[in-house]
Design an enzyme around this catalytic site. Sequence first.
Site, PDB file in Angstrom:
ATOM      1  N   CYS A  79       0.816  -1.209   0.000  1.00 14.54           N
ATOM      2  CA  CYS A  79       0.000   0.000   0.000  1.00 14.54           C
ATOM      3  C   CYS A  79       0.859   1.272   0.000  1.00 14.54           C
ATOM      4  O   CYS A  79       1.438   1.598  -1.025  1.00 14.54           O
ATOM      5  CB  CYS A  79      -0.977  -0.068   1.167  1.00 14.54           C
ATOM      6  N   HIS A 168      -3.512  -5.160   1.775  1.00 15.31           N
ATOM      7  CA  HIS A 168      -2.770  -5.409   3.020  1.00 15.31           C
ATOM      8  C   HIS A 168      -2.818  -6.881   3.409  1.00 15.31           C
ATOM      9  O   HIS A 168      -3.677  -7.277   4.201  1.00 15.31           O
ATOM     10  CB  HIS A 168      -3.407  -4.617   4.166  1.00 15.31           C
ATOM     11  N   GLU A 170      -1.094  -8.399   5.415  1.00 12.37           N
ATOM     12  CA  GLU A 170      -0.768  -8.557   6.850  1.00 12.37           C
ATOM     13  C   GLU A 170      -2.011  -8.411   7.737  1.00 12.37           C
ATOM     14  O   GLU A 170      -1.946  -8.688   8.931  1.00 12.37           O
ATOM     15  CB  GLU A 170       0.326  -7.566   7.266  1.00 12.37           C
TER      16      GLU A 170
HETATM   17  N1  GLN Z   1      -3.752   6.285   1.038  1.00 11.60           N
HETATM   18  C1  GLN Z   1      -2.445   6.039   1.575  1.00 11.60           C
HETATM   19  C2  GLN Z   1      -1.385   6.852   0.847  1.00 11.60           C
HETATM   20  O1  GLN Z   1      -1.667   7.450  -0.143  1.00 11.60           O
HETATM   21  C3  GLN Z   1      -2.086   4.571   1.498  1.00 11.60           C
HETATM   22  C4  GLN Z   1      -3.068   3.775   2.308  1.00 11.60           C
HETATM   23  C5  GLN Z   1      -2.496   2.590   3.000  1.00 11.60           C
HETATM   24  O2  GLN Z   1      -1.285   2.390   3.106  1.00 11.60           O
HETATM   25  N2  GLN Z   1      -3.384   1.826   3.565  1.00 11.60           N
HETATM   26  O3  GLN Z   1      -0.289   6.886   1.294  1.00 11.60           O
END
Ligand code: GLN
Length: 189
Positions: A79, A168, A170
């Site tokens: 992410c 995610h 995890e």
């Molecule tokens: N929206 C977050 C970003 O732009 C990422 C979201 C996440 O890591 N769950 O950094």
Amino acid sequence: MVIGILAVQGAFIEHRHMLEQLGVSSFEIRQKNDLLKPMDGIILPGGESTTMGKLLRDLGMLDLLKEKIAQGLPTFGTCAGLILLSQKIEGEKNPHLGLMDIVVERNAYGRQLSSFYTHDLFNKMKIPMTFIRAPYIKEIGQGVEVLSIVSGRMVAARQKNMLVTAFHPELNDDLTVHTYFLEMVSSSS
Ligand code: GLN
């Protein structure tokens, strides 16, 4: 085998728990010196990529981290970690680490669908996937292998020593993606 987990911000504890279940030891990377400790791979967790990028710069860690990954350290970005690794962030001027040949769109699922749970294929295996204000991969360069497509969007990929997921792994109890990463680590050493 020991894995370093970037722990300046975000969901790092959950990655430690996944690795524990797989019998792999890990340590948290909170400052520049931690990057000098021996490690066989590194995880860049989810969180807020702008904040993480700023902290990495403020703590003087960005260049060293970039150097280690560029030299081949196996790296898994989830992410925000995916965003940190990408060469281009749509609508933003500069990348953070800028090492992976992908273009990402942040917060790509709109407000209503900003967080969702689904089951879909990662590397041909069906797994649970939790998306939280997730990005997706808009474009890939040569040498990037796509490992997962959800609703027509690329959400997991690999380029050499770098693995990224927009979701995610995890946060669920399925160990497929972490196992895949650990195989990358084993085969690189
Ligand atoms: N929206 C977050 C970003 O732009 C990422 C979201 C996440 O890591 N769950 O950094």
